[in-house]
Design an enzyme around this catalytic site. Structure first.
Site, PDB file in Angstrom:
ATOM      1  N   LYS A 182     -10.781  -8.277  -2.845  1.00  0.00           N
ATOM      2  CA  LYS A 182     -10.343  -6.954  -3.308  1.00  0.00           C
ATOM      3  C   LYS A 182     -10.048  -6.056  -2.106  1.00  0.00           C
ATOM      4  O   LYS A 182      -9.086  -5.294  -2.105  1.00  0.00           O
ATOM      5  CB  LYS A 182     -11.413  -6.317  -4.201  1.00  0.00           C
ATOM      6  CG  LYS A 182     -11.545  -6.997  -5.556  1.00  0.00           C
ATOM      7  CD  LYS A 182     -10.738  -6.260  -6.592  1.00  0.00           C
ATOM      8  CE  LYS A 182     -10.498  -7.000  -7.887  1.00  0.00           C
ATOM      9  NZ  LYS A 182     -11.615  -7.656  -8.498  1.00  0.00           N
ATOM     10  N   LYS A 200       0.050 -20.871 -10.280  1.00  0.00           N
ATOM     11  CA  LYS A 200      -0.916 -20.550 -11.327  1.00  0.00           C
ATOM     12  C   LYS A 200      -0.517 -19.254 -12.050  1.00  0.00           C
ATOM     13  O   LYS A 200      -0.204 -18.259 -11.402  1.00  0.00           O
ATOM     14  CB  LYS A 200      -2.307 -20.364 -10.691  1.00  0.00           C
ATOM     15  CG  LYS A 200      -3.368 -20.035 -11.713  1.00  0.00           C
ATOM     16  CD  LYS A 200      -4.664 -19.547 -11.108  1.00  0.00           C
ATOM     17  CE  LYS A 200      -5.430 -18.833 -12.204  1.00  0.00           C
ATOM     18  NZ  LYS A 200      -6.642 -18.203 -11.865  1.00  0.00           N
ATOM     19  N   LYS A 206      -2.100 -12.556 -13.724  1.00  0.00           N
ATOM     20  CA  LYS A 206      -1.602 -11.176 -13.685  1.00  0.00           C
ATOM     21  C   LYS A 206      -1.227 -10.769 -12.269  1.00  0.00           C
ATOM     22  O   LYS A 206      -0.243 -10.102 -12.050  1.00  0.00           O
ATOM     23  CB  LYS A 206      -2.713 -10.208 -14.134  1.00  0.00           C
ATOM     24  CG  LYS A 206      -2.912 -10.110 -15.597  1.00  0.00           C
ATOM     25  CD  LYS A 206      -3.900  -8.992 -15.912  1.00  0.00           C
ATOM     26  CE  LYS A 206      -5.292  -9.206 -15.337  1.00  0.00           C
ATOM     27  NZ  LYS A 206      -6.119 -10.168 -16.064  1.00  0.00           N
TER      28      LYS A 206
HETATM   29  P1  ADP Z   1      -5.753 -13.331 -14.097  1.00  0.00           P
HETATM   30  O1  ADP Z   1      -5.682 -14.436 -13.048  1.00  0.00           O
HETATM   31  O2  ADP Z   1      -4.480 -13.187 -14.843  1.00  0.00           O
HETATM   32  O3  ADP Z   1      -6.314 -12.035 -13.561  1.00  0.00           O
HETATM   33  P2  ADP Z   1      -8.335 -13.600 -15.246  1.00  0.00           P
HETATM   34  O4  ADP Z   1      -8.948 -13.961 -13.932  1.00  0.00           O
HETATM   35  O5  ADP Z   1      -8.616 -12.269 -15.856  1.00  0.00           O
HETATM   36  O6  ADP Z   1      -6.766 -13.844 -15.168  1.00  0.00           O
HETATM   37  O7  ADP Z   1      -8.646 -14.759 -16.290  1.00  0.00           O
HETATM   38  C1  ADP Z   1      -9.684 -14.785 -17.197  1.00  0.00           C
HETATM   39  C2  ADP Z   1      -9.962 -16.243 -17.481  1.00  0.00           C
HETATM   40  O8  ADP Z   1      -8.780 -16.911 -17.978  1.00  0.00           O
HETATM   41  C3  ADP Z   1     -10.320 -16.995 -16.194  1.00  0.00           C
HETATM   42  O9  ADP Z   1     -11.667 -16.966 -15.968  1.00  0.00           O
HETATM   43  C4  ADP Z   1      -9.795 -18.407 -16.467  1.00  0.00           C
HETATM   44  O10 ADP Z   1     -10.761 -19.177 -17.134  1.00  0.00           O
HETATM   45  C5  ADP Z   1      -8.648 -18.219 -17.408  1.00  0.00           C
HETATM   46  N1  ADP Z   1      -7.339 -18.356 -16.744  1.00  0.00           N
HETATM   47  C6  ADP Z   1      -6.556 -17.361 -16.269  1.00  0.00           C
HETATM   48  N2  ADP Z   1      -5.405 -17.830 -15.773  1.00  0.00           N
HETATM   49  C7  ADP Z   1      -5.440 -19.180 -15.914  1.00  0.00           C
HETATM   50  C8  ADP Z   1      -4.526 -20.237 -15.604  1.00  0.00           C
HETATM   51  N3  ADP Z   1      -3.334 -20.024 -15.056  1.00  0.00           N
HETATM   52  N4  ADP Z   1      -4.913 -21.501 -15.878  1.00  0.00           N
HETATM   53  C9  ADP Z   1      -6.111 -21.753 -16.453  1.00  0.00           C
HETATM   54  N5  ADP Z   1      -6.994 -20.806 -16.784  1.00  0.00           N
HETATM   55  C10 ADP Z   1      -6.682 -19.516 -16.521  1.00  0.00           C
END
Ligand code: ADP
Ligand code: TRP
Length: 321
Positions: free
Chosen positions: A112, A191, A194
């Site tokens: 962060k 991957k 967001k």
């Molecule tokens: P972002 O990467 O969009 O910020 P988060 O970290 O908030 O997403 O994701 C919440 C949960 O969703 C993660 O802990 C993970 O298990 C799952 N997740 C998010 N993106 C993926 C992805 N591309 N492939 C598999 N699982 C994912």
């Protein structure tokens, strides 16, 4: 029966990565009759969100998304973190046992910082609050993404320190990171996340959905040529939505040649509508009744507080309050 707890920050619309990477396996656990607590980590979101109205709206949106996609409030408990204020109290008790060095080593804080966020105490102490979320429910299993593994280690460490100081009160939780869950690729092939601005939302508007799916990055092999489907984003995404027969059918078409990425994208789009359109209808229904949603969240919080109460009683007595 194992007690399962997971939290998600209300920090934006949920996307395919969230659905296939996290939500779907939780709904499968729910189907198996597991004891599930699911909360929306709005306290945690305040570490990066300073617009109150936006936080409130995002919290409601995540609740609607989960309920529409399959979280059943009659079997599982869904609540807002802030409706269980005891987690803040427990976080303080844990803070008093938390070595600075433990938090200084946390990757998420360093990440962060590298991304230009303000170095606040809230962001630094984030893992302590997360440990409180988990320990207050005496959770056994915590489904999270790989990025959260270190926070689970901190949680176990703090539980152990507390138990050593005050007696065996907390269960040491395990992270639940099914390795069967693939990394879901985003629009650009990396991957879906967001932070990479490459997401397709579960409740994307139909026109934007079409635009995004048709715009997924592919190589430029001409339509006529045979193609290897494995590793191709369109095919990998299609696997998430389609039946094994449909997947085998698409693989055969790719390998035979005369089948282009445009064709595959159309099939992917249709499969996506098939899965998510009923969820969308349900979400529209739920969104119409603010009071009913509020009732679900308050009922979830009531049950969560009931589960937390005996733990907090022991904790307060042990620490000398
Ligand atoms: P972002 O990467 O969009 O910020 P988060 O970290 O908030 O997403 O994701 C919440 C949960 O969703 C993660 O802990 C993970 O298990 C799952 N997740 C998010 N993106 C993926 C992805 N591309 N492939 C598999 N699982 C994912
Ligand atoms: N830190 C988690 C994330 O960003 C969200 C979270 C907060 C959480 N408290 C939790 C997850 C407790 C599991 C258990 O994804």
């Amino acid at each position: 029966m194992k007690k399962i707890l997971t939290g998600i920050q209300p920090s934006g619309a949920l996307h395919w990565g969230n659905y296939f990477g996290a939500m779907r396996s939780m709904f499968a656990l729910q189907e198996k009759g597991e004891d599930i607590f699911m909360f929306i980590a709005n306290f945690h979101a305040m570490t990066t969100q300073r617009d109150g109205a936006a936080l409130r709206a995002a919290t409601r949106d995540v609740a609607l998304d989960y309920l529409a996609c399959g979280l059943d409030p009659n079997r599982s408990r869904i609540y807002r973190q802030s409706d269980v204020p005891e987690v803040q109290e427990l976080a303080w008790y844990l803070s008093c046992l938390t070595p600075m060095g433990l938090l200084e080593r946390c990757h998420s804080y360093k990440d962060k910082m590298a991304h230009g966020f303000d170095a606040t105490h809230g962001l630094f102490a984030y893992p302590v609050l997360m440990a409180a979320d988990i320990l207050i429910m005496n959770a056994d299993l915590v489904p999270v993404g790989k990025d959260q593994k270190q926070h689970l280690e901190v949680t176990r460490d703090l539980a152990q320190k507390f138990n050593n100081a005050y007696g065996e009160i907390f269960t040491l939780p395990d992270a639940y990171i099914p390795d069967t869950v693939a990394v879901i690729p985003g629009l650009d092939g990396q991957k879906m996340s967001k932070s990479y601005h490459n997401t397709i939302e579960i409740f994307e508007e139909p026109s934007s959905l079409k635009k995004k799916v048709m715009g997924i990055k592919t190589d430029s092999t001409p339509m006529e040529e045979p193609k290897e489907p494995e590793g191709n984003s369109i095919y990998e995404l299609y696997k998430l939505f389609a039946s094994p027969e449909e997947v085998a059918d698409m693989a055969a078409k790719f390998r035979a040649g005369g089948y282009g990425y445009g064709h595959a994208k159309k099939e992917l789009l249709a499969a996506c509508h098939r899965l998510f359109d009923p969820f969308r209808a349900k979400r529209d229904e739920l969104a119409k009744d603010e009071d009913a949603l509020e009732d679900i969240l308050r009922d979830g919080a009531r049950k969560a507080r009931e589960a937390a109460a005996p733990v907090m009683e022991k904790v307060r007595a042990a620490v000398g309050l």
